[in-house]
Design a protein around this motif. Structure first.
Motif, PDB file in Angstrom:
ATOM      1  N   GLY A 104       0.805  -1.215   0.000  1.00 53.32           N
ATOM      2  CA  GLY A 104       0.000   0.000   0.000  1.00 53.32           C
ATOM      3  C   GLY A 104       0.839   1.265   0.000  1.00 53.32           C
ATOM      4  O   GLY A 104       1.851   1.380  -0.694  1.00 53.32           O
ATOM      5  N   GLU A 163      -6.125   2.490   7.981  1.00 53.71           N
ATOM      6  CA  GLU A 163      -6.664   1.232   7.478  1.00 53.71           C
ATOM      7  C   GLU A 163      -7.861   0.782   8.299  1.00 53.71           C
ATOM      8  O   GLU A 163      -7.907   0.986   9.518  1.00 53.71           O
ATOM      9  N   GLY A 244      -5.296  -4.224   4.738  1.00 51.59           N
ATOM     10  CA  GLY A 244      -4.248  -4.392   3.742  1.00 51.59           C
ATOM     11  C   GLY A 244      -3.447  -5.655   3.944  1.00 51.59           C
ATOM     12  O   GLY A 244      -3.198  -6.425   3.004  1.00 51.59           O
ATOM     13  N   ARG A 245      -3.053  -5.903   5.176  1.00 53.48           N
ATOM     14  CA  ARG A 245      -2.263  -7.088   5.481  1.00 53.48           C
ATOM     15  C   ARG A 245      -3.092  -8.355   5.321  1.00 53.48           C
ATOM     16  O   ARG A 245      -2.635  -9.359   4.773  1.00 53.48           O
TER      17      ARG A 245
END
Length: 290
Positions: A104, A163, A244-245
């Motif tokens: 990202g 996030e 994201g992870r």
């Protein structure tokens, strides 16, 4: 040897004529002769032989001319690298990532920095927020990605990204059939989490948002998000993981769901020690665009 004398000698070696060399150097011919004689005394041998039409290099003079060219090129390169370092365009950046914030905007920021400052050597490491902050304070890192909040007077940070937190469930979990999960249904649900010492601020923020009424029941600890998701895939526990992870890892056997209501979030920050004087850090910070 003085670099100035070597420069004078290099021009003479190119011109093979004292008058023309002195004109190029914009100095008087006697001054050039004095500098060449001084260089000969330093070397301990004659470097040029004068003739009617100019001069020629002696065998030692040929060697000195070649070595002088290499030394002067090295010196010019050193001057450029020093100037670049002063402007934050060269030198070295010791940068620490945090395990939960790769990809990202984090990777995009570092790639833009590398492209804009190709002369800077980036020395990366990966850790957790608390060790990264300790490394900044100890002078081991110039900058580090962290999960705020970071409550230390010696640390400054800028927001890089925010996030959403997702709920990771085993594929066969009773809540996996829901598109969105109410937080109250997680009360008392066995959970897996990384140790609070890795990042106390982020840990407390996750618990406060995902289990606002209490009922957080950690029954297992794992070192990072990948291991959290592996534990979820094995069954019996749930976890809250940054989107994201979680999506980048795509762990088989794990279902990702959003929460009902306002989404819980965590931040990614770029931190540095307040006393850090490395100009390269300022160049990196200038590229931060939340």
């Amino acid at each position: 040897m003085e670099l100035r004398r070597l420069r004078y000698f290099m021009v003479l070696a190119e011109e093979l004529h004292f008058t023309r060399a002195a004109a190029r150097l914009r100095i008087a011919q006697p001054a050039l002769s004095q500098q060449v004689k001084a260089l000969e005394r330093e070397v301990g041998a004659r470097l040029v032989e004068r003739g009617r039409g100019g001069c020629v290099l002696t065998p030692v003079g040929v060697v000195v001319a070649a070595e002088a060219a290499a030394l002067l090129a090295q010196a010019a390169g050193a001057e450029q690298r020093i100037a670049a370092a002063v402007l934050g365009q060269g030198g070295r950046l010791r940068l620490a990532y945090t395990r939960s914030a790769r990809g990202g905007r984090v990777d995009d920021l570092v790639e833009r920095f590398r492209a804009a400052h190709p002369l800077v050597e980036v020395v990366p490491e990966t850790g957790w927020t608390a060790p990264n902050v300790a490394g900044l304070l100890a002078g081991r890192y110039d900058a580090a990605f962290v999960r705020p909040p970071v409550d230390d007077e010696g640390i400054r940070w800028l927001l890089v990204d925010t996030e959403e937190l997702l709920l990771a469930l085993p594929a066969g979990h009773r809540l996996a059939a829901r598109r969105r999960v109410p937080r109250e249904l997680l009360k008392g649900e066995p959970a897996v989490m990384w140790p609070r010492g890795n990042g106390p601020g982020m840990f407390d923020r996750i618990v406060a948002q995902v289990w606002p009424g209490g009922g957080f029941e950690p029954v297992r600890h794992e070192p990072d998000d990948e291991q959290l998701l592996r534990a979820v895939a094995a069954g019996g526990v749930v976890a809250a993981v940054p989107e994201g992870r979680a999506r980048a890892l795509r762990m088989p056997g794990v279902v990702l769901r959003r929460f009902t209501g306002a989404p819980p979030t965590v931040d990614i920050g770029l931190a540095w020690a307040a006393r850090n004087t490395n100009p390269v850090v300022r160049s990196l910070l200038a590229l931060v665009t939340p």
